[in-house]
Design a protein around this motif. Structure first.
Motif, PDB file in Angstrom:
ATOM      1  N   GLU A   1      45.686   6.542  44.776  1.00 58.33           N
ATOM      2  CA  GLU A   1      46.681   7.243  43.970  1.00 58.33           C
ATOM      3  C   GLU A   1      46.682   8.739  44.282  1.00 58.33           C
ATOM      4  OE1 GLU A   1      46.116   6.564  39.793  1.00 58.33           O
ATOM      5  OE2 GLU A   1      46.832   4.500  39.920  1.00 58.33           O
TER       6      GLU A   1
ATOM      7  N   GLY B   1      46.818  12.488  43.260  1.00 59.77           N
ATOM      8  CA  GLY B   1      46.376  13.223  42.081  1.00 59.77           C
ATOM      9  C   GLY B   1      47.523  13.999  41.454  1.00 59.77           C
ATOM     10  N   ALA B   2      47.346  14.377  40.203  1.00 63.77           N
ATOM     11  CA  ALA B   2      48.364  15.165  39.507  1.00 63.77           C
ATOM     12  C   ALA B   2      48.434  16.556  40.121  1.00 63.77           C
ATOM     13  CB  ALA B   2      48.029  15.251  38.028  1.00 63.77           C
ATOM     14  N   PHE B   3      49.653  17.088  40.237  1.00 66.90           N
ATOM     15  CA  PHE B   3      49.827  18.432  40.768  1.00 66.90           C
ATOM     16  C   PHE B   3      51.148  19.012  40.283  1.00 66.90           C
ATOM     17  CE2 PHE B   3      52.051  15.775  43.796  1.00 66.90           C
ATOM     18  CZ  PHE B   3      53.184  16.501  44.130  1.00 66.90           C
ATOM     19  N   THR B   4      51.213  20.311  40.302  1.00 72.77           N
ATOM     20  CA  THR B   4      52.450  21.049  40.080  1.00 72.77           C
ATOM     21  C   THR B   4      52.461  22.162  41.103  1.00 72.77           C
ATOM     22  OG1 THR B   4      52.447  20.581  37.711  1.00 72.77           O
ATOM     23  CG2 THR B   4      53.811  22.420  38.454  1.00 72.77           C
TER      24      THR B   4
ATOM     25  N   THR C   1      56.286  18.013  41.240  1.00 68.15           N
ATOM     26  CA  THR C   1      55.138  17.389  40.586  1.00 68.15           C
ATOM     27  C   THR C   1      54.933  15.992  41.149  1.00 68.15           C
ATOM     28  OG1 THR C   1      56.490  16.391  38.856  1.00 68.15           O
ATOM     29  CG2 THR C   1      55.636  18.616  38.427  1.00 68.15           C
ATOM     30  N   ARG C   2      53.841  15.388  40.771  1.00 64.06           N
ATOM     31  CA  ARG C   2      53.564  14.018  41.201  1.00 64.06           C
ATOM     32  C   ARG C   2      54.673  13.082  40.710  1.00 64.06           C
ATOM     33  NH1 ARG C   2      48.215  10.948  39.137  1.00 64.06           N
ATOM     34  NH2 ARG C   2      49.197  11.344  37.138  1.00 64.06           N
ATOM     35  N   GLU C   3      55.179  13.329  39.523  1.00 64.78           N
ATOM     36  CA  GLU C   3      56.227  12.489  38.951  1.00 64.78           C
ATOM     37  C   GLU C   3      57.528  12.595  39.738  1.00 64.78           C
ATOM     38  OE1 GLU C   3      54.170  14.554  37.137  1.00 64.78           O
ATOM     39  OE2 GLU C   3      52.945  12.852  36.516  1.00 64.78           O
TER      40      GLU C   3
ATOM     41  N   ALA D   1      45.730  17.503  45.536  1.00 65.03           N
ATOM     42  CA  ALA D   1      46.202  16.220  45.015  1.00 65.03           C
ATOM     43  C   ALA D   1      46.162  15.131  46.079  1.00 65.03           C
ATOM     44  CB  ALA D   1      47.623  16.365  44.476  1.00 65.03           C
TER      45      ALA D   1
ATOM     46  N   VAL E   1      52.448   5.398  39.261  1.00 62.89           N
ATOM     47  CA  VAL E   1      51.866   6.578  39.902  1.00 62.89           C
ATOM     48  C   VAL E   1      51.976   6.410  41.412  1.00 62.89           C
ATOM     49  CG1 VAL E   1      49.730   7.901  40.222  1.00 62.89           C
ATOM     50  CG2 VAL E   1      50.272   6.934  37.985  1.00 62.89           C
TER      51      VAL E   1
END
Length: 181
Positions: A50, A52-55, A65-67, A143, A162
């Motif tokens: 997966e 990782g979360a990031f902005t 972002t990851r989204e 990420a 994700v």
């Protein structure tokens, strides 16, 4: 005769010392080989892992972002101080031009600064959302665990929604294949 015995004894001691040193070197080489084999191929996330979360913010001021990686997305990491990056960049750009969804489905990071980085940013900006990161990386590199350059991945939403790595060895010489998602 005592001189001959002394010479044979010295040669024998040197031979044993040489054997002990050689065995020690072999043991250390095995340890180093194991460490290197654990590192090889681990310049980024591996297949199925997966993101990782990031902005991050692109050079155009867009927040990423990851989204935002909603579909099949091509992701590339390049460094201006890397000769293979300069060789792979035109192939990446050509491959990215073929991506369904256009530049919205391509994300690239240039890790480094200077005139060569500016050229890379401009070239990638034609086909991708581009993030400029300082040497040592930033949120996007962290990420994706990108520590080797160039790194090219494809990601798609996984079962939990994700993004996961669906291809960690993208062949830029082959035509783009869609994943059917």
């Amino acid at each position: 005769m005592p001189v001959l015995i002394t010479i044979v004894a010295v040669v024998g001691v040197l031979g044993v010392l040489n054997l002990v040193l050689a065995l020690g070197m072999i043991r250390r080489l095995k340890e180093h080989t194991e460490v290197l084999s654990n590192l090889s191929g681990r310049g980024s996330l591996a297949l199925g892992e997966e993101v990782g979360a990031f902005t991050s913010t692109t050079v155009d001021g867009e927040s990423v972002t990851r989204e935002a990686l909603a579909g099949d997305t091509l992701v590339g990491f390049f460094s201006p101080s890397c000769a293979p990056c300069r060789e792979q960049l035109p192939k990446f750009v050509a491959y990215a031009r073929q991506m369904p969804g256009g530049r919205g489905r391509v994300l690239a990071a240039v890790v480094g600064q200077g005139p060569d980085a500016e050229k890379m940013l401009a070239e990638l900006g034609e086909v991708a959302r581009v993030v400029a990161e300082k040497p040592g990386g930033g949120a996007l590199s962290a990420a994706f665990q990108a520590i080797a350059f160039p790194t090219v991945l494809r990601v798609s939403p996984g079962d939990r929604g994700v993004p996961v790595v669906t291809d960690d060895r993208v062949d830029l010489d082959r035509p783009v294949l869609t994943l059917g998602r």
